[in-house]
Design a protein around this motif. Structure first.
Motif, mmCIF file in Angstrom:
data_model
loop_
_atom_site.group_PDB
_atom_site.id
_atom_site.type_symbol
_atom_site.label_atom_id
_atom_site.label_comp_id
_atom_site.label_asym_id
_atom_site.label_seq_id
_atom_site.Cartn_x
_atom_site.Cartn_y
_atom_site.Cartn_z
ATOM 1 N N SER A 51 0.823 -1.208 0.000
ATOM 2 C CA SER A 51 0.000 0.000 0.000
ATOM 3 C C SER A 51 0.859 1.260 0.000
ATOM 4 C CB SER A 51 -0.911 0.013 1.224
ATOM 5 O OG SER A 51 -1.628 1.222 1.276
ATOM 6 N N GLU A 52 0.452 2.205 -0.821
ATOM 7 C CA GLU A 52 1.120 3.499 -0.836
ATOM 8 C C GLU A 52 0.572 4.406 0.269
ATOM 9 O OE1 GLU A 52 1.088 5.222 -4.723
ATOM 10 O OE2 GLU A 52 1.929 3.413 -5.636
ATOM 11 N N GLU A 53 -0.552 4.002 0.871
ATOM 12 C CA GLU A 53 -1.140 4.778 1.963
ATOM 13 C C GLU A 53 -0.378 4.599 3.270
ATOM 14 O OE1 GLU A 53 -5.562 4.848 2.252
ATOM 15 O OE2 GLU A 53 -5.371 3.231 0.772
ATOM 16 N N TRP B 83 -0.826 -4.236 16.295
ATOM 17 C CA TRP B 83 -0.220 -2.912 16.138
ATOM 18 C C TRP B 83 -0.273 -2.497 14.663
ATOM 19 C CZ3 TRP B 83 3.928 -1.077 13.331
ATOM 20 C CH2 TRP B 83 4.278 0.246 13.595
ATOM 21 N N MET B 84 0.024 -3.443 13.766
ATOM 22 C CA MET B 84 0.001 -3.127 12.336
ATOM 23 C C MET B 84 -1.411 -2.755 11.885
ATOM 24 S SD MET B 84 2.638 -6.017 10.943
ATOM 25 C CE MET B 84 2.492 -5.575 9.221
ATOM 26 N N PRO C 14 -4.083 2.231 7.328
ATOM 27 C CA PRO C 14 -5.157 3.159 6.943
ATOM 28 C C PRO C 14 -6.521 2.484 7.098
ATOM 29 C CG PRO C 14 -3.702 2.676 5.074
ATOM 30 C CD PRO C 14 -3.190 1.920 6.228
ATOM 31 N N PRO C 15 -7.522 3.245 7.496
ATOM 32 C CA PRO C 15 -8.857 2.669 7.688
ATOM 33 C C PRO C 15 -9.398 1.962 6.450
ATOM 34 C CG PRO C 15 -8.771 4.900 8.552
ATOM 35 C CD PRO C 15 -7.477 4.656 7.853
ATOM 36 N N ASP D 212 -11.610 -6.406 6.376
ATOM 37 C CA ASP D 212 -12.394 -6.679 7.582
ATOM 38 C C ASP D 212 -11.507 -7.148 8.740
ATOM 39 O OD1 ASP D 212 -14.726 -6.735 9.048
ATOM 40 O OD2 ASP D 212 -15.126 -8.830 8.575
ATOM 41 N N MET D 213 -10.499 -6.326 9.047
ATOM 42 C CA MET D 213 -9.557 -6.647 10.119
ATOM 43 C C MET D 213 -9.890 -5.858 11.387
ATOM 44 S SD MET D 213 -7.303 -8.862 9.002
ATOM 45 C CE MET D 213 -5.922 -8.732 10.117
#
Length: 95
Positions: free
Chosen positions: A29-31, A77-78, A83-84, A91-92
């Motif tokens: 992910s770039e986010e 923690w990750m 990002p949301p 669905d984590m």
């Protein structure tokens, strides 16, 4: 409160099938900032290279239990720093 937190961690461990796709998406992910990715990798590699066990591994069940607890803590923690959009997509949520 403590029981609820323990229950959430147990549910999180049993949703391990979602962890692999999450890890792949997290690192691609770039986010997600590079700093968060490096911290995550550092935690994971540090535990693999220096497995400081709370309970020695010769006590098979209990030794494995503390390893799972550390892995779960790192994964939670990750999820917390992800990002949301990524958390919702896979669905984590930790309820």
């Amino acid at each position: 409160m403590v029981v609820l937190r323990l229950w959430r961690r147990i549910k999180f461990v049993f949703n391990i099938r979602k962890s692999i796709p999450f890890l792949v998406r997290f690192f691609r992910s770039e986010e997600v900032s590079g700093k968060k990715k490096w911290i995550s990798v550092t935690f994971l590699i540090a535990y693999i290279l220096f497995p400081w066990d709370i309970i020695p591994d010769f006590l098979v069940f209990f030794g494995l239990l503390d390893d799972v607890a550390v892995f779960t803590y790192i994964m939670q923690w990750m999820v917390k720093v992800a990002p949301p959009s990524l958390v919702d997509e896979l669905d984590m949520k930790q309820d």
